[in-house]
Each structure stands twice: as C-alpha cells, then as structure tokens.
Design an enzyme around this catalytic site. Structure first.
Site, short mmCIF file in Angstrom:
data_model
loop_
_atom_site.label_atom_id
_atom_site.label_comp_id
_atom_site.label_asym_id
_atom_site.label_seq_id
_atom_site.Cartn_x
_atom_site.Cartn_y
_atom_site.Cartn_z
N HIS A 216 0.84 -1.21 0.00
CA HIS A 216 0.00 0.00 0.00
C HIS A 216 0.88 1.26 0.00
O HIS A 216 0.57 2.23 -0.67
CB HIS A 216 -0.88 0.05 1.25
CG HIS A 216 -1.87 -1.06 1.36
ND1 HIS A 216 -1.78 -2.05 2.31
CD2 HIS A 216 -2.98 -1.33 0.65
CE1 HIS A 216 -2.80 -2.88 2.18
NE2 HIS A 216 -3.54 -2.48 1.18
N GLN B 82 -18.04 -7.01 -0.71
CA GLN B 82 -17.15 -7.73 -1.63
C GLN B 82 -16.67 -9.05 -1.04
O GLN B 82 -15.86 -9.75 -1.64
CB GLN B 82 -15.98 -6.86 -2.09
CG GLN B 82 -14.90 -6.60 -1.05
CD GLN B 82 -13.84 -5.64 -1.57
OE1 GLN B 82 -14.07 -4.46 -1.75
NE2 GLN B 82 -12.64 -6.14 -1.83
O1 PAF Z 1 -7.93 -4.04 -3.19
C1 PAF Z 1 -8.59 -3.67 -2.20
O2 PAF Z 1 -8.05 -3.45 -1.12
C2 PAF Z 1 -10.09 -3.53 -2.33
O3 PAF Z 1 -10.62 -4.50 -3.16
C3 PAF Z 1 -10.53 -2.13 -2.77
C4 PAF Z 1 -10.03 -1.79 -4.17
C5 PAF Z 1 -10.01 -1.09 -1.79
C6 PAF Z 1 -12.06 -2.04 -2.79
O4 PAF Z 1 -12.61 -2.32 -1.55
#
Ligand code: PAF
Length: 280
Positions: free
Chosen positions: A37, A61
């Site tokens: 990140h 998700q």
């Molecule tokens: O890759 C992630 O951490 C997630 O899928 C995202 C893009 C932040 C969407 O919740």
C-alpha cells in the site's frame, strides 16, 4: 493529515483543494496497510498535489462471512502510517455512511469477471465495482492507484472506467514482495510461523514455471505448476491459470498474445492467498 468519516466533509475538503487548483490522487484500501500500500501512496504523493487514501473494509465484496470477520483491522496504525508517508487526507467511513441503503447495482464486465477470482468468489467483483465507483464519485480524483497483485481487480476497474467514461487515470503499481518473494498482503499477518516459512514457495513455483515458456505450451506450464504446488503438502490449490494479460482469456497457445501471465490462488492453513507473474 485530515481524517474524514463523513462523505459531505470529505467533499467540502476536495472542493476547496480543487478551487485552489490542486490535483487529487486516490488510493483505495481496506486498511491493515503494508509496504505494498505504501508504494501506492508514494507514487500518488509524487504525482499529485493532494493524496486521499480510503480505509474501508467493504462488506459487500466478501462472499465468505468468516473472511470478513477475520479481515485484519488496524485503523490507528493505518492513520499513523498514512500521515508518515505524506498522505493529505484519509477517509474512514462506517458501513452505514457508505451504504445507508442496499445498493442493487449489477455490473456485467463479461469474460474478465467470470474467470479466476470471479469464478471462485461469486459477487466479489460486483461489490468491488460498487465501492470503487462510489469512491470515484465522492473524491473525483485525477488519478487512482491500484496494485497488480489483484491483477483481475485492476483489469475490471480499468474496464469500468472505460465503459462508464469515468474521467480519471488508473495507475497500475507493481507487486511489492518480501525479500523471500512472498507478495505483500494484509492476509499474511494471519499466517503462523510454519505457514509463513512455506508461503514464499507460492512465488518460487511461479518464477520456476515461467522460465519454461519457450519449451512448454500453456497447458504444459499449467500442469508443471500444479505438480510443483502439489509437492508442498500444506498448499491447497484453487486454481492455476495462464491467461492473456489484456483479456484475461485462458491461453491454449502463446501465439497472438502480446503479454501472458500466470495466476495462482491457494489456501495455506486458514488463509487464502493469490499471486501472479508476467510470463512474457
Ligand atoms: O484491493 C482492495 O483493497 C479492495 O478490493 C478495494 C479496491 C479497496 C475495494 O474495496
């Protein structure tokens, strides 16, 4: 660094930055931040006047409720890391703030959505598309940054941006790995010592497999990787796929393919891990 929990407050902040002529970069995350990140943040800080990171564990998700429950959450640590790495603002909304009502959008991105992660995690990419589109609407960034570790997610987001003419640039960022090759992932912190010691073999098998592309067909490379993973008893492989990088279509031959990539998803103890590597 400013911390926002409410959409209206973040919008006001963005409006003021825009009025001042500043460019805005967005780094969407689910928190539990690691060097992967931070490499996105670093690139965003370099490219934009203002960088907004979002930290939101997006419930829609997750197709597996226990995966959602166990997803690591470290908001204070995340905020400190973001500030240290030059982020201008962080958006940390509650689930109610993001979803005051159920969102019923159903995206259909065609082939790229139905293979690999899409096939194994029904509804996952619909949930990703909904939250990412909302974040784009809220922040209206000039550029948004996504890691290539979630290569299929990146392909789907690029397609969404094209399909809906969303006026921003998607910036793909390379996978960041530990020195032993393990791709950085928030899920790695759930591996015990023995599992962590085996985990680098995920990348070792990918690297070994791609070396053979001049002498193997895609099917032979697939079988080779499956055999190598099969030698490691703690790995429970969900799929190995060899696909065209642009279409994510399964490859039967290397011909007419500009860039091919090998993908893997496997279970190691309680943790599901994914990785991928360009073949050529
Ligand atoms: O890759 C992630 O951490 C997630 O899928 C995202 C893009 C932040 C969407 O919740």
């Amino acid at each position: 660094m400013q911390v926002f929990n409410r959409i209206t407050d973040l919008r006001k902040y963005i409006d003021n930055e825009r009025k001042a002529g500043h460019t805005v970069g967005l780094v969407p995350t689910m928190g539990a931040l690691h060097e992967g990140h931070l490499s996105l943040i670093g690139k965003a800080v370099n490219d934009n006047d203002v960088v907004v990171a979002s930290v939101f564990v997006n419930p829609i998700q997750f197709n597996n409720p226990s995966d959602l429950d166990k997803y690591p959450r470290t908001p204070e640590k995340d905020a400190a890391l973001l500030e240290k790495n030059g982020c201008s603002a962080v958006f940390m909304p509650s689930v109610e703030e993001m979803y005051p009502e159920k969102v019923n959008d159903h995206y259909d991105f065609g082939q790229i959505e139905h293979v690999m992660e899409g096939a194994c995690r029904p509804g996952h990419f619909n949930g990703v598309a909904i939250v990412v589109r909302k974040l784009f609407d809220i922040v209206r960034p000039d550029k948004a940054y996504f890691g290539e570790k979630d290569f299929q997610q990146l392909a789907i987001i690029k397609k969404m941006v094209r399909d809906y003419n969303i006026p921003l640039e998607i910036v793909p960022c390379p996978i960041v790995r530990d020195s032993d090759g393990l791709a950085k992932s928030s899920r790695n912190m759930r591996l015990n010592t023995a599992e962590r010691a085996i985990a680098p073999k995920i990348f070792a098998v990918l690297s070994d497999s791609v070396k053979h592309y001049k002498t193997m067909t895609p099917a032979e490379m697939h079988d080779y990787a499956i055999r190598k993973y099969g030698e490691i008893k703690d790995f429970n492989v969900e799929y190995v796929e060899i696909a065209d990088e642009t279409t994510l279509c399964h490859l039967d031959s290397w011909e007419n393919c500009e860039h091919a990539r090998i993908f893997v998803a496997l279970q190691l103890g309680p943790v599901r891990l994914i990785d991928n590597l360009r073949i050529f």
